[in-house]
Design an enzyme around this catalytic site. Structure first.
Site, PDB file in Angstrom:
ATOM      1  N   SER A   1       0.804  -1.224   0.000  1.00 21.69           N
ATOM      2  CA  SER A   1       0.000   0.000   0.000  1.00 21.69           C
ATOM      3  C   SER A   1       0.840   1.279   0.000  1.00 21.69           C
ATOM      4  O   SER A   1       0.496   2.233  -0.707  1.00 21.69           O
ATOM      5  CB  SER A   1      -0.969   0.003   1.192  1.00 21.69           C
ATOM      6  OG  SER A   1      -1.940  -1.014   1.030  1.00 21.69           O
TER       7      SER A   1
ATOM      8  N   THR B   1      -6.367  -3.157   7.683  1.00 18.80           N
ATOM      9  CA  THR B   1      -6.329  -4.549   7.276  1.00 18.80           C
ATOM     10  C   THR B   1      -6.334  -5.443   8.512  1.00 18.80           C
ATOM     11  O   THR B   1      -6.548  -4.960   9.637  1.00 18.80           O
ATOM     12  CB  THR B   1      -5.122  -4.818   6.350  1.00 18.80           C
ATOM     13  OG1 THR B   1      -5.222  -6.136   5.825  1.00 18.80           O
ATOM     14  CG2 THR B   1      -3.804  -4.629   7.069  1.00 18.80           C
TER      15      THR B   1
ATOM     16  N   LYS C   1     -10.438  -4.962  10.868  1.00 20.83           N
ATOM     17  CA  LYS C   1     -11.516  -4.446  10.025  1.00 20.83           C
ATOM     18  C   LYS C   1     -12.857  -4.347  10.747  1.00 20.83           C
ATOM     19  O   LYS C   1     -13.638  -3.422  10.497  1.00 20.83           O
ATOM     20  CB  LYS C   1     -11.660  -5.304   8.763  1.00 20.83           C
ATOM     21  CG  LYS C   1     -10.488  -5.156   7.805  1.00 20.83           C
ATOM     22  CD  LYS C   1     -10.724  -5.938   6.522  1.00 20.83           C
ATOM     23  CE  LYS C   1      -9.567  -5.777   5.556  1.00 20.83           C
ATOM     24  NZ  LYS C   1      -9.804  -6.448   4.271  1.00 20.83           N
TER      25      LYS C   1
ATOM     26  N   ASP D   1     -13.076  -2.906  -0.315  1.00 22.00           N
ATOM     27  CA  ASP D   1     -12.753  -4.265  -0.763  1.00 22.00           C
ATOM     28  C   ASP D   1     -13.799  -4.762  -1.759  1.00 22.00           C
ATOM     29  O   ASP D   1     -13.463  -5.351  -2.792  1.00 22.00           O
ATOM     30  CB  ASP D   1     -12.708  -5.229   0.425  1.00 22.00           C
ATOM     31  CG  ASP D   1     -11.447  -5.081   1.266  1.00 22.00           C
ATOM     32  OD1 ASP D   1     -10.403  -4.693   0.706  1.00 22.00           O
ATOM     33  OD2 ASP D   1     -11.516  -5.349   2.477  1.00 22.00           O
TER      34      ASP D   1
ATOM     35  N   GLY E   1     -13.356 -20.649   1.805  1.00 23.28           N
ATOM     36  CA  GLY E   1     -12.987 -19.874   2.980  1.00 23.28           C
ATOM     37  C   GLY E   1     -14.146 -19.047   3.492  1.00 23.28           C
ATOM     38  O   GLY E   1     -15.115 -18.783   2.764  1.00 23.28           O
TER      39      GLY E   1
ATOM     40  N   SER F   1     -12.305 -11.476   4.328  1.00 23.07           N
ATOM     41  CA  SER F   1     -12.337 -11.200   2.891  1.00 23.07           C
ATOM     42  C   SER F   1     -13.476 -11.950   2.224  1.00 23.07           C
ATOM     43  O   SER F   1     -14.184 -11.406   1.361  1.00 23.07           O
ATOM     44  CB  SER F   1     -11.008 -11.592   2.256  1.00 23.07           C
ATOM     45  OG  SER F   1      -9.954 -10.816   2.770  1.00 23.07           O
TER      46      SER F   1
ATOM     47  N   TYR G   1      -1.484 -13.015  -3.643  1.00 21.89           N
ATOM     48  CA  TYR G   1      -0.624 -12.716  -4.789  1.00 21.89           C
ATOM     49  C   TYR G   1       0.811 -13.058  -4.419  1.00 21.89           C
ATOM     50  O   TYR G   1       1.136 -13.307  -3.253  1.00 21.89           O
ATOM     51  CB  TYR G   1      -0.740 -11.240  -5.199  1.00 21.89           C
ATOM     52  CG  TYR G   1      -0.491 -10.246  -4.087  1.00 21.89           C
ATOM     53  CD1 TYR G   1       0.808  -9.858  -3.752  1.00 21.89           C
ATOM     54  CD2 TYR G   1      -1.555  -9.700  -3.370  1.00 21.89           C
ATOM     55  CE1 TYR G   1       1.030  -8.954  -2.728  1.00 21.89           C
ATOM     56  CE2 TYR G   1      -1.333  -8.795  -2.347  1.00 21.89           C
ATOM     57  CZ  TYR G   1      -0.039  -8.428  -2.035  1.00 21.89           C
ATOM     58  OH  TYR G   1       0.187  -7.527  -1.023  1.00 21.89           O
TER      59      TYR G   1
END
Length: 271
Positions: free
Chosen positions: A17, A62, A66, A103, A127, A131, A213
Site C-alpha cells: 500500500s 487490514t 476491520k 474491498d 474460505g 475477505s 498474490y
C-alpha cells in the site's frame, strides 16, 4: 503542511500500500505521505487516538482490525455497515472517522475488467474469513449461484445468516467435490502460505481466482493454469480497493494500471 495517511495492520511490513499510495500522491502533486503502521490486535482504539492528535486524514485498515474499525467509527457507509467490516477510514469535519469498505467495489472492478459476469453462474467461494465475507455480499448482490465452502461450517453459516440471498454451505471436502461444476472458483484460504495446492479438475473456459498474490498464490495459480483454468490473482483487487480509498480521500481516481504494473514488478523482485 504534509498530510499523514497510512495503513494499519498486524503483520504489515509486507504491505504494498505505501508503494501504491505514495506513487499516486507524487503523480498528483499531493503534499502527503503514506506509511505502514503495525498495530497489534486490541490496540486500534489507542492508535486511532494518537493518529487523530497527529492530524492523520485517512487510513486503510487490514487484518486483524476491520471489524473493530467499523465499531470505532463515528460515521459508517452503507456498504461497510452491511458487510460488517471497514478497510478505509476518512477523517470527518467533526474530527472523527467515517468507515467505508472498498474491498467489495475493488473486487467488482476486477470482475468487470476480466469480463466476468457471475449472474446465474455456479461460484464456489473457498474460505469464510473477513475477505470471504465481503466477497459473499458482492456475489449474492450480483445474483451468482454461490456456495461457501469452509473447514469450519459454522463460520460459513455466520456469513450466510447476514445475506439476503442465502448461499449453499458445505465443508471443505464437499467443496472440493463440487469443483467440476464450478464456473468460478475464488480462493480466500491461505493455502499458499502452507505450501498446499488444490487438486483441480480440467477447467477449460472456467476461472480460478486466488485473492492472494506473489508467493502465497503461485502454487495454486500454477496448478490451476496446468489444468487449463483461466487464472487471476489478488493484485488487481489490491490496487482497485486502494484506488477507491484514494478517491474518498482526495476526490481523484488514480492510475490503476500503472500502479498494478509497479506492484507486479515489486512482487517479482522479491519472489
Amino acid at each position: 503542511m504534509t498530510q499523514l495517511y497510512g495503513v494499519i495492520g498486524d503483520p504489515i511490513a509486507h504491505s504494498l500500500s505505501p508503494l501504491i499510495h505514495n506513487g499516486w500522491m507524487r503523480d498528483n502533486g499531493i503534499d502527503a505521505t503514506y506509511a505502514a503502521m503495525q498495530v497489534p490486535d486490541g490496540e486500534l482504539e489507542s492508535a486511532l487516538d494518537t493518529l487523530t492528535r497527529q492530524g492523520a486524514r485517512g487510513l486503510n485498515i487490514t487484518l486483524p482490525h476491520k471489524h473493530t474499525a467499523l465499531d470505532l467509527a463515528e460515521e459508517t457507509g452503507d456498504l461497510a455497515r452491511r458487510i460488517g467490516a471497514a478497510n478505509t477510514l476518512i477523517r470527518t469535519d467533526s474530527g472523527g472517522w467515517r468507515a467505508e469498505n472498498t474491498d467489495a467495489p475493488g473486487f467488482i472492478h476486477t470482475l468487470d475488467k476480466a469480463n466476468i459476469d457471475v449472474a446465474g453462474k455456479n461460484v464456489l467461494l473457498l474460505g469464510a474469513g473477513g475477505s470471504a465475507r465481503a466477497l459473499a455480499f458482492v456475489l449474492t448482490d450480483m445474483r451468482a449461484k454461490l456456495t461457501i465452502s469452509n473447514r469450519t461450517i459454522s463460520r460459513a453459516e455466520a456469513i450466510a445468516a447476514d445475506l439476503l440471498t442465502k448461499p449453499e454451505i458445505c465443508s471443505l471436502d464437499e467443496g472440493m467435490a463440487r469443483l467440476p461444476t464450478a464456473e468460478l472458483v475464488i480462493n480466500t484460504l491461505s493455502l499458499g502460505h502452507s505450501g498446499q495446492a488444490l487438486d483441480l479438475p480440467p477447467g477449460h473456459g472456467r476461472t480460478f481466482y486466488d485473492i492472494s498474490y506473489g508467493a502465497a498464490a503461485n502454487k495454486t495459480l500454477a496448478g490451476a493454469a496446468s489444468q487449463d483454468w483461466q487464472t487471476m490473482d489478488g493484485l488487481g483487487m489490491l490496487v482497485a480497493q486502494a484506488a477507491f480509498a484514494f478517491e474518498y480521500w482526495f476526490g481523484l481516481v488514480p492510475d490503476m494500471e500503472e500502479a498494478e504494473r509497479k506492484c507486479r514488478a515489486a512482487v517479482e523482485a522479491t519472489s
